[in-house]
Design an enzyme around this catalytic site. Sequence first.
Site, PDB file in Angstrom:
ATOM      1  N   GLY A  69       0.816  -1.209   0.000  1.00  0.00           N
ATOM      2  CA  GLY A  69       0.000   0.000   0.000  1.00  0.00           C
ATOM      3  C   GLY A  69       0.852   1.262   0.000  1.00  0.00           C
ATOM      4  CB  THR A  70       3.925   2.192   1.857  1.00  0.00           C
ATOM      5  OG1 THR A  70       3.341   1.963   3.138  1.00  0.00           O
ATOM      6  CG2 THR A  70       4.864   3.385   1.929  1.00  0.00           C
ATOM      7  CG  ASN A 153      -5.029   4.273   8.927  1.00  0.00           C
ATOM      8  OD1 ASN A 153      -5.406   5.240   8.256  1.00  0.00           O
ATOM      9  ND2 ASN A 153      -3.964   4.317   9.680  1.00  0.00           N
ATOM     10  CD  GLN A 181      -6.929  -0.323   7.310  1.00  0.00           C
ATOM     11  OE1 GLN A 181      -7.684  -1.259   7.586  1.00  0.00           O
ATOM     12  NE2 GLN A 181      -5.647  -0.333   7.654  1.00  0.00           N
ATOM     13  CB  SER A 201      -2.058  -3.002   1.285  1.00  0.00           C
ATOM     14  OG  SER A 201      -1.096  -3.776   1.938  1.00  0.00           O
ATOM     15  CG  HIS A 203      -0.110  -6.439   4.908  1.00  0.00           C
ATOM     16  ND1 HIS A 203      -0.163  -6.155   6.245  1.00  0.00           N
ATOM     17  CD2 HIS A 203       0.214  -5.287   4.297  1.00  0.00           C
ATOM     18  CE1 HIS A 203       0.141  -4.880   6.437  1.00  0.00           C
ATOM     19  NE2 HIS A 203       0.371  -4.325   5.269  1.00  0.00           N
ATOM     20  CB  THR A 239      12.306  -9.467 -10.875  1.00  0.00           C
ATOM     21  OG1 THR A 239      13.447  -9.257 -11.698  1.00  0.00           O
ATOM     22  CG2 THR A 239      11.718 -10.844 -11.145  1.00  0.00           C
ATOM     23  CB  CYS A 327       1.961   3.571  10.525  1.00  0.00           C
ATOM     24  SG  CYS A 327       0.894   2.535   9.563  1.00  0.00           S
TER      25      CYS A 327
HETATM   26  N1  PLP Z   1      -2.829   3.231   3.717  1.00  0.00           N
HETATM   27  C1  PLP Z   1      -3.573   2.869   4.774  1.00  0.00           C
HETATM   28  C2  PLP Z   1      -4.907   3.504   4.975  1.00  0.00           C
HETATM   29  C3  PLP Z   1      -3.113   1.893   5.656  1.00  0.00           C
HETATM   30  O1  PLP Z   1      -3.867   1.545   6.703  1.00  0.00           O
HETATM   31  C4  PLP Z   1      -1.840   1.299   5.426  1.00  0.00           C
HETATM   32  C5  PLP Z   1      -1.288   0.308   6.375  1.00  0.00           C
HETATM   33  O2  PLP Z   1      -1.607   0.318   7.538  1.00  0.00           O
HETATM   34  C6  PLP Z   1      -1.108   1.703   4.297  1.00  0.00           C
HETATM   35  C7  PLP Z   1      -1.636   2.667   3.464  1.00  0.00           C
HETATM   36  C8  PLP Z   1       0.229   1.106   3.986  1.00  0.00           C
HETATM   37  O3  PLP Z   1       0.094  -0.180   3.440  1.00  0.00           O
HETATM   38  P1  PLP Z   1       1.327  -1.219   3.494  1.00  0.00           P
HETATM   39  O4  PLP Z   1       1.416  -1.696   4.909  1.00  0.00           O
HETATM   40  O5  PLP Z   1       0.937  -2.304   2.543  1.00  0.00           O
HETATM   41  O6  PLP Z   1       2.542  -0.492   3.054  1.00  0.00           O
END
Ligand code: PLP
Length: 388
Positions: A69-70, A153, A181, A201, A203, A239, A327
């Site tokens: 996600g990041t 989140n 989310q 994302s 996970h 890759t 985070c």
């Molecule tokens: N955006 C939101 C709203 C999230 O809750 C998170 C992770 O907690 C992310 C982005 C980041 O995702 P990732 O953990 O896959 O980098």
Amino acid sequence: MIFLDAAATTPVRREALEAMWPYLSGEFGNPSSHHTLGEAAAAALAGARSGVAKVLNCRAGEVTFTSGGTEADNLAVKGIALARQAADPSMNRVVISAIEHPAVEESARYLERVHGFVVDVLPVDGDGLVSVDALTDVLRPETALVSIMYANNEIGSIQPIEALAAAAREGGVPFHTDAVQAAGWLPLDVKALGVDALSMSGHKLGAPKGSGVLFTKGRLRVEPLVHGGGQERGKRSGTENVAGAVALSTALALSSAEQPEQASRAAGLRDQFIERILASVPGAFVTGHRLQRLPSVASFCFPGTSGESVLLELERLGVVCSSGSACAAGSDAPSPVLLALGIAPEIAQTAIRFSFTSSVTDSELEQAADAVETAVGRVRNLASPQAG
Ligand code: PLP
């Protein structure tokens, strides 16, 4: 242990694990290789891409696999804003909300710091919602991008994404949403939502950590952030994580098929849990919108405690949850999201988030609610023994 921290991460679903296993073992090829092993990997990647596209109701070519996600958020915010500026140097503003995840907020701050952009931050109301009129008012001819998250989140509030995206479209500005989310819980049809870009994302929905997706509409240009061999149609070199993409696609397809039923079941359990806590823990209040919230998130403040102490006490009682977003863990600073709702810093420090997977049960939530009552009581007694 009762795991109520699914907004931080989820276990890998068996189906996702089984689907990815061949690409970690026998079929381990590099999708860029011109031999049968490589072709098998390329076919698996193409299948994963089509699977994601089906859920998002977009074309496979509009799906870019990322490391999570990041990265998807970074690619959307920086990549779209910089590509628009490259095409038209007057483009130098981006709009975000006050409660974005750091992946979006810090990407916008990078544009400000390094590329001289102006970041317009839209406030939220006490429920954590952005106003559509406020978005319309802030748009300028130089606005390169709007990025507003689908669901938060920390507090679970769901934004009026269709209306916000329509306002951006009216102003001629591409609209990105962080759906990390929301995925698995809310509809993800990008056409119905009217968004130009959407991040997800793996996970958070039963695929492994380190897999993600960015949808970008049609010909919307994206400046790559990772340069190299030109994989992912030049948007993201490196890759490809074939196994991760296959797992994400599998988990996404399953969760979207289950979504309507699971979401309404979870929302019912969430509401019972909230009622139960509000009734049994004096002074407790819900953060975020009471109803327009993720079915999987119940978040509270417990004035007169410290979130960290309640968290530790809960863990002793067998309940795992979070005092804010994962985070922000380890930081003593009150959550910027809660401050943006107008919650005082000393109260924001008492926040706890409970977030469920779709397999959560009634009895787990009942036990968790008992534990919350006990944990908050113990922490309050420690803080002022004579009161107890
Ligand atoms: N955006 C939101 C709203 C999230 O809750 C998170 C992770 O907690 C992310 C982005 C980041 O995702 P990732 O953990 O896959 O980098």
